[in-house]
Design a protein around this motif. Structure first.
Motif, PDB file in Angstrom:
ATOM      1  N   ASP A 189       0.829  -1.202   0.000  1.00 50.07           N
ATOM      2  CA  ASP A 189       0.000   0.000   0.000  1.00 50.07           C
ATOM      3  C   ASP A 189       0.863   1.250   0.000  1.00 50.07           C
ATOM      4  N   LEU A 190       1.829   1.306   0.877  1.00 50.98           N
ATOM      5  CA  LEU A 190       2.733   2.459   0.942  1.00 50.98           C
ATOM      6  C   LEU A 190       3.469   2.636  -0.379  1.00 50.98           C
ATOM      7  N   LEU A 191       3.890   1.517  -0.942  1.00 47.64           N
ATOM      8  CA  LEU A 191       4.657   1.575  -2.182  1.00 47.64           C
ATOM      9  C   LEU A 191       3.799   2.132  -3.322  1.00 47.64           C
ATOM     10  N   LEU A 192       2.605   1.614  -3.446  1.00 48.35           N
ATOM     11  CA  LEU A 192       1.718   2.060  -4.522  1.00 48.35           C
ATOM     12  C   LEU A 192       1.390   3.539  -4.346  1.00 48.35           C
ATOM     13  N   GLN A 193       1.208   3.913  -3.099  1.00 47.78           N
ATOM     14  CA  GLN A 193       0.907   5.310  -2.795  1.00 47.78           C
ATOM     15  C   GLN A 193       2.048   6.215  -3.243  1.00 47.78           C
ATOM     16  N   SER A 194       3.252   5.818  -2.892  1.00 49.41           N
ATOM     17  CA  SER A 194       4.400   6.666  -3.246  1.00 49.41           C
ATOM     18  C   SER A 194       4.634   6.650  -4.753  1.00 49.41           C
ATOM     19  N   LEU A 195       4.187   5.585  -5.417  1.00 47.45           N
ATOM     20  CA  LEU A 195       4.284   5.534  -6.878  1.00 47.45           C
ATOM     21  C   LEU A 195       3.329   6.557  -7.496  1.00 47.45           C
ATOM     22  N   LYS A 196       2.218   6.762  -6.825  1.00 41.74           N
ATOM     23  CA  LYS A 196       1.232   7.730  -7.323  1.00 41.74           C
ATOM     24  C   LYS A 196       1.671   9.161  -7.050  1.00 41.74           C
ATOM     25  N   ASP A 197       1.849   9.452  -5.772  1.00 47.39           N
ATOM     26  CA  ASP A 197       2.235  10.800  -5.369  1.00 47.39           C
ATOM     27  C   ASP A 197       3.643  11.146  -5.811  1.00 47.39           C
ATOM     28  N   GLY A 198       4.455  10.115  -6.023  1.00 46.58           N
ATOM     29  CA  GLY A 198       5.876  10.358  -6.036  1.00 46.58           C
ATOM     30  C   GLY A 198       6.309  10.730  -4.623  1.00 46.58           C
ATOM     31  N   GLY A 199       5.372  10.533  -3.695  1.00 48.18           N
ATOM     32  CA  GLY A 199       5.530  11.006  -2.328  1.00 48.18           C
ATOM     33  C   GLY A 199       6.683  10.338  -1.605  1.00 48.18           C
ATOM     34  N   THR A 200       7.159  11.006  -0.602  1.00 45.61           N
ATOM     35  CA  THR A 200       8.144  10.417   0.279  1.00 45.61           C
ATOM     36  C   THR A 200       7.422   9.362   1.087  1.00 45.61           C
ATOM     37  N   GLY A 201       7.782   8.127   0.869  1.00 47.42           N
ATOM     38  CA  GLY A 201       7.112   7.028   1.538  1.00 47.42           C
ATOM     39  C   GLY A 201       7.117   7.214   3.039  1.00 47.42           C
ATOM     40  N   ARG A 202       6.070   6.815   3.632  1.00 46.08           N
ATOM     41  CA  ARG A 202       5.989   6.898   5.077  1.00 46.08           C
ATOM     42  C   ARG A 202       6.263   5.544   5.694  1.00 46.08           C
ATOM     43  N   THR A 203       5.955   5.452   6.934  1.00 43.05           N
ATOM     44  CA  THR A 203       6.302   4.293   7.726  1.00 43.05           C
ATOM     45  C   THR A 203       5.071   3.836   8.492  1.00 43.05           C
ATOM     46  N   ALA A 204       4.971   2.564   8.769  1.00 42.92           N
ATOM     47  CA  ALA A 204       3.833   2.095   9.547  1.00 42.92           C
ATOM     48  C   ALA A 204       4.276   1.039  10.540  1.00 42.92           C
ATOM     49  N   ARG A 205       3.700   1.074  11.698  1.00 41.67           N
ATOM     50  CA  ARG A 205       3.956   0.045  12.711  1.00 41.67           C
ATOM     51  C   ARG A 205       2.635  -0.660  12.981  1.00 41.67           C
ATOM     52  N   LEU A 206       2.636  -1.952  12.780  1.00 41.39           N
ATOM     53  CA  LEU A 206       1.405  -2.724  12.942  1.00 41.39           C
ATOM     54  C   LEU A 206       1.361  -3.403  14.302  1.00 41.39           C
ATOM     55  N   PRO A 207       0.184  -3.568  14.860  1.00 46.41           N
ATOM     56  CA  PRO A 207       0.071  -4.150  16.197  1.00 46.41           C
ATOM     57  C   PRO A 207       0.335  -5.651  16.196  1.00 46.41           C
ATOM     58  N   TYR A 208       0.951  -6.086  17.276  1.00 49.36           N
ATOM     59  CA  TYR A 208       1.103  -7.532  17.488  1.00 49.36           C
ATOM     60  C   TYR A 208       0.063  -7.962  18.512  1.00 49.36           C
ATOM     61  N   GLN A 209       0.068  -9.234  18.810  1.00 47.63           N
ATOM     62  CA  GLN A 209      -0.904  -9.709  19.785  1.00 47.63           C
ATOM     63  C   GLN A 209      -0.368 -10.931  20.502  1.00 47.63           C
ATOM     64  N   LEU A 210      -0.497 -10.956  21.796  1.00 48.83           N
ATOM     65  CA  LEU A 210      -0.076 -12.121  22.561  1.00 48.83           C
ATOM     66  C   LEU A 210      -1.160 -13.184  22.469  1.00 48.83           C
ATOM     67  N   ILE A 211      -0.771 -14.385  22.039  1.00 44.60           N
ATOM     68  CA  ILE A 211      -1.746 -15.468  21.900  1.00 44.60           C
ATOM     69  C   ILE A 211      -1.437 -16.532  22.935  1.00 44.60           C
ATOM     70  N   ARG A 212      -2.343 -16.697  23.896  1.00 45.69           N
ATOM     71  CA  ARG A 212      -2.096 -17.688  24.945  1.00 45.69           C
ATOM     72  C   ARG A 212      -2.772 -18.997  24.604  1.00 45.69           C
ATOM     73  N   ARG A 213      -1.975 -20.037  24.519  1.00 47.32           N
ATOM     74  CA  ARG A 213      -2.551 -21.357  24.248  1.00 47.32           C
ATOM     75  C   ARG A 213      -2.087 -22.325  25.336  1.00 47.32           C
ATOM     76  N   GLU A 214      -2.008 -23.604  25.015  1.00 46.40           N
ATOM     77  CA  GLU A 214      -1.809 -24.616  26.064  1.00 46.40           C
ATOM     78  C   GLU A 214      -0.349 -24.905  26.419  1.00 46.40           C
ATOM     79  N   SER A 215       0.598 -24.291  25.746  1.00 47.24           N
ATOM     80  CA  SER A 215       1.993 -24.667  25.993  1.00 47.24           C
ATOM     81  C   SER A 215       2.621 -23.925  27.171  1.00 47.24           C
ATOM     82  N   THR A 216       1.871 -23.003  27.739  1.00 50.35           N
ATOM     83  CA  THR A 216       2.401 -22.292  28.899  1.00 50.35           C
ATOM     84  C   THR A 216       1.424 -22.364  30.062  1.00 50.35           C
ATOM     85  N   GLY A 217       1.960 -22.248  31.240  1.00 53.87           N
ATOM     86  CA  GLY A 217       1.119 -22.282  32.436  1.00 53.87           C
ATOM     87  C   GLY A 217       1.936 -21.863  33.642  1.00 53.87           C
ATOM     88  N   PRO A 218       1.359 -21.978  34.831  1.00 59.70           N
ATOM     89  CA  PRO A 218       2.032 -21.564  36.056  1.00 59.70           C
ATOM     90  C   PRO A 218       3.318 -22.371  36.275  1.00 59.70           C
TER      91      PRO A 218
END
Lengths: 338, 338
Positions: free
Chosen positions: A305-334
């Motif tokens: 998305d950023l790349l296509l955008q900068s191809l259009k604008d010729g814009g200075t590409g920006r930066t994005a930080r995407l969220p992570y998520q902790l997934i708790r399953r059965e391999s951990t416990g007390p």
DNA sequence: CTGAAAGCGCTTACAG
DNA sequence: CTGAAAGCGCTTACAG
């Protein structure tokens, strides 16, 4: 049913080829009626412009390159599909390329790709995204690119990433909150900046909780299953083995599970195991892995998305930080403290 | 460091561009000295011909397409790398394309790929390789293609495959030889011809050994983990559950392992589990899976080889059958008959 | 708002 | 054995 050209469309619509070209490229200065007529003719003839003619004549090929080196299969496919999905919305196409060679050979390989395919821009996945010589060469070519990488202040080019250190810190804090005090850590491949960021997060959590950082509990891995297995065998044969092992990716965590099985150490009753990435693997092993969800598909989608955008604008590409998520399953416990 | 053209090379070598073209395309009628001079100039200028100019002017794009629908990540990546490896030896490039749509939309999608990218030929992976309408459309376009598919007598076009039925038969015979008499089977996705071939091999083995075929021990799956889990839960809750389960791929076999763990049935002591494909998965689960090695990388490599060959000869593509291999690991063992 | 000409970097078809 | 001309299907730069 031979291939249609712009001349066929022009004839059918009763206009010059230049007008067809205008309509297809969303250029201004076409009467709405004319535009509609051209569009109808193109539609009716199933006309699609030739990418090679376009890229030869114009300054764009409508081709985006995705380059990678040696990622795990699941991660690669996620990247690929994320980038493809974004391209599809835009009538761009994705050219997937596995790089070969090291150093100068690598650079030659990528330059060859650019020269031969005329890609308009590049998605540079990790760890290629950390190669300063490569980034420099791309800069010389003035080719727009977006990196998929851990946050990297060494280079000013646009990138998309997630907070690797933060995620590792959070996972470690979770393990501590479960009562674990002796936590082993398996580092990722030394070529990946993500490896050191994840290690940093681990260390930060320990120190913030006043637990201290014991290098004896840290083993080098290489992001592959076997390296996790090997590292876990070493950790588990320590006189005072850890009650939890945090591996820097799921593949290595799967190796830890196998080591535990070999030694008949029940997971999570006597050993908690955590991974990183939330790949397919984490859901098919037993017990299923507690891990960090890395949004690979979204990272690639967003980078494109950023790349296509900068191809259009010729814009200075920006930066994005995407969220992570902790997934708790059965391999951990007390922790089972004795 | 701008892009070099054929004119630059011609100038440097002191010949006409036509001569450069001859040398680069290995055409005859060039004096060895001239050839050497051109080659040296090309080398020295780092010259690489533009694919778009070539494909526009000539009748070939030096692009091979690999099309797929929805395979598992590990299988896809193996195919991709096998095809890429073969292309690289030949200065062809691989264009990887995930198909979208069903029926007419699918055909339009593939025709769009062909028209826009001008690929010289196509590697058609399974189950696309079993779509008769698609194959017919490709035939109309007179586009060379090679299928990666289970042996299919319905269509005369070239293909590369392995003996799915034979492999399944052999695996079943092995399980029988371990003393298993009640063997469950999980069928693959109904869209894949391989699914019915594997089922046929299973059935053949049972009948040849005079064990009889009990449909109650056969469950439908879809080649994905969850479907294997579900099918195994059903099989294992039968009044007389099977002592072995043979799943039509590794993903589903991993699901069987999880079902066994849930029910606290030790593998292989009370339940043997076999998979199919020998993907990465089979080596990272516990216990590691007994499975059939499917040579995905080689299938793609070989398919690309046949395709390139027929592009050269214009030859009628041939067919190849690649060997499979039974891989015995820890998930199977002698039946525990009581 | 629309079009005729030139040219992108190659290959094809032809001439010598 | 080598080369000059034409053309692939588009876009660019220009004219009206």
């Amino acid at each position: 049913m031979s291939r249609k050209t712009i001349h066929d469309v022009a004839r059918a619509a009763g206009v010059a080829i230049k007008t067809v070209s205008r309509v297809l490229n969303d250029e201004p200065n076409v009467r709405p009626e004319t535009r509609a007529r051209v569009l109808a003719a193109a539609e009716q003839l199933h006309y699609l412009p030739s990418l090679s003619a376009r890229s030869l004549a114009g300054r764009r090929s409508y081709l985006i390159g995705l380059i990678y080196e040696n990622p795990s299969a699941n991660y690669l496919v996620d990247l690929q599909h994320g980038a493809m999905a974004r391209c599809r919305k835009e009538k761009f196409r994705l050219f997937v390329h596995q790089c070969s060679g090291q150093g100068d050979d690598l650079i030659r390989d990528v330059m060859g790709l650019i020269d031969q395919t005329h890609v308009d821009g590049l998605i540079v996945s990790s760890p290629l995204s950390e190669s300063l010589p490569l980034l420099a060469a791309l800069g010389q070519r003035a080719l727009p690119f977006v990196r998929i990488a851990p946050g990297d202040l060494q280079h000013s080019s646009p990138y998309v990433d997630m907070d690797d250190a933060g995620a590792a810190r959070e996972m470690t804090e979770y393990l501590i909150s479960e009562g674990h005090r002796r936590i082993g850590f398996i580092v990722g491949h030394p070529n990946h900046l993500a490896s050191s960021l994840r290690l940093r997060g681990f260390r930060t959590a320990l120190e913030q909780r006043g637990l201290g950082f014991d290098p004896g509990f840290v083993k080098q891995g290489y992001f592959v299953f076997e390296s996790g297995l090997q590292a876990a065998r070493e950790l588990l044969s320590l006189p005072e083995p850890p009650t939890a092992i945090f591996a820097s990716n799921d593949d290595m965590a799967a190796g830890v599970l196998l080591a535990a099985h070999e030694l008949a150490i029940p997971v999570p009753q006597r050993l908690s195991v955590a991974g990183f990435d939330d790949t397919y693997i984490s859901r098919i092993v037993w017990p299923r892995l507690t891990t960090v969800h890395q949004p690979s598909y979204d990272l690639a989608f967003c980078a494109t998305d950023l790349l296509l955008q900068s191809l259009k604008d010729g814009g200075t590409g920006r930066t994005a930080r995407l969220p992570y998520q902790l997934i708790r399953r059965e391999s951990t416990g007390p922790a089972n403290l004795e």
